[in-house]
Design a protein around this motif. Sequence first.
Motif, PDB file in Angstrom:
ATOM      1  N   ILE A 150       7.511  72.119  32.190  1.00  0.00           N
ATOM      2  CA  ILE A 150       8.511  72.660  33.114  1.00  0.00           C
ATOM      3  C   ILE A 150       8.008  73.975  33.699  1.00  0.00           C
ATOM      4  O   ILE A 150       8.107  74.200  34.911  1.00  0.00           O
ATOM      5  N   ILE A 151       7.465  74.843  32.862  1.00  0.00           N
ATOM      6  CA  ILE A 151       6.914  76.110  33.379  1.00  0.00           C
ATOM      7  C   ILE A 151       5.819  75.814  34.402  1.00  0.00           C
ATOM      8  O   ILE A 151       5.767  76.432  35.467  1.00  0.00           O
ATOM      9  N   ASP A 152       4.943  74.860  34.084  1.00  0.00           N
ATOM     10  CA  ASP A 152       3.853  74.525  35.004  1.00  0.00           C
ATOM     11  C   ASP A 152       4.394  73.985  36.324  1.00  0.00           C
ATOM     12  O   ASP A 152       3.942  74.386  37.403  1.00  0.00           O
ATOM     13  N   GLU A 153       5.369  73.075  36.248  1.00  0.00           N
ATOM     14  CA  GLU A 153       5.929  72.506  37.471  1.00  0.00           C
ATOM     15  C   GLU A 153       6.605  73.582  38.313  1.00  0.00           C
ATOM     16  O   GLU A 153       6.386  73.657  39.536  1.00  0.00           O
ATOM     17  N   ILE A 154       7.407  74.410  37.692  1.00  0.00           N
ATOM     18  CA  ILE A 154       8.102  75.480  38.428  1.00  0.00           C
ATOM     19  C   ILE A 154       7.087  76.418  39.071  1.00  0.00           C
ATOM     20  O   ILE A 154       7.241  76.821  40.232  1.00  0.00           O
ATOM     21  N   SER A 155       6.034  76.771  38.342  1.00  0.00           N
ATOM     22  CA  SER A 155       5.016  77.682  38.885  1.00  0.00           C
ATOM     23  C   SER A 155       4.310  77.080  40.090  1.00  0.00           C
ATOM     24  O   SER A 155       4.098  77.760  41.103  1.00  0.00           O
ATOM     25  N   VAL A 156       3.947  75.816  40.002  1.00  0.00           N
ATOM     26  CA  VAL A 156       3.265  75.149  41.117  1.00  0.00           C
ATOM     27  C   VAL A 156       4.203  75.023  42.312  1.00  0.00           C
ATOM     28  O   VAL A 156       3.818  75.314  43.453  1.00  0.00           O
ATOM     29  N   LEU A 157       5.443  74.588  42.065  1.00  0.00           N
ATOM     30  CA  LEU A 157       6.403  74.455  43.165  1.00  0.00           C
ATOM     31  C   LEU A 157       6.670  75.792  43.844  1.00  0.00           C
ATOM     32  O   LEU A 157       6.732  75.867  45.067  1.00  0.00           O
ATOM     33  N   GLU A 158       6.812  76.829  43.045  1.00  0.00           N
ATOM     34  CA  GLU A 158       7.057  78.162  43.598  1.00  0.00           C
ATOM     35  C   GLU A 158       5.884  78.617  44.467  1.00  0.00           C
ATOM     36  O   GLU A 158       6.071  79.140  45.569  1.00  0.00           O
ATOM     37  N   SER A 159       4.678  78.385  43.993  1.00  0.00           N
ATOM     38  CA  SER A 159       3.488  78.771  44.754  1.00  0.00           C
ATOM     39  C   SER A 159       3.389  77.994  46.064  1.00  0.00           C
ATOM     40  O   SER A 159       3.156  78.581  47.128  1.00  0.00           O
TER      41      SER A 159
END
Length: 191
Positions: free
Chosen positions: A44-53
């Motif tokens: 979830i952290i990885d997905e949120i970070s990628v989506l945010e970027s």
Amino acid sequence: MGAIIGAVVGGGFALFGIVVAWLLQLVVTWLAERKQVRAVLQAIIDEISVLESLYMHRIGAAVEMNGGQDILEIYFPILSNYFVVYDTNYGGIGRVQSAEVRKAVVETYAHLKSLADTFGYNNQLLMERQALDQQLVSSPDSEALKFLVRFKEDELRAYGAGIWQLHVAAMSAASNLKTLIGDRLRVCDVP
């Protein structure tokens, strides 16, 4: 009598062995569950970070520059489901023991999905205004068309302010979620 004592002692050891095996299985199951929940939270952290970027690179910076003050003149197509980890791991999210973390996950994705839907509607409004602009070119004296263009622009301005508000809420929720999960994972505590 010795046979009875031997049977009782042997039975006691057998029972003890069963209890120990059962306890070991509980520990193994608990550790596997903990590992799985940690993996879901890290994903979830990885997905949120990628989506945010991706979002900030593609349109988020423009939303911030606009600040909800004017029409957001950017067509931003949302043609895919970008929330794969969330959508495929709802069971893992439900196994997170911390109600605070579960709520933060759901809240963050609700904000992000709402923001995506909002861009879809903004795209529709932009296309409608463009169609009205094209009609106005062929009928420049039409007061009705001029009124409709102004109305659509007012609607787009109001929607730009709504996008700004959702943007701020989504970015705040994403930041809070990453911090909350990151803190929990750093202390080796499965939330």
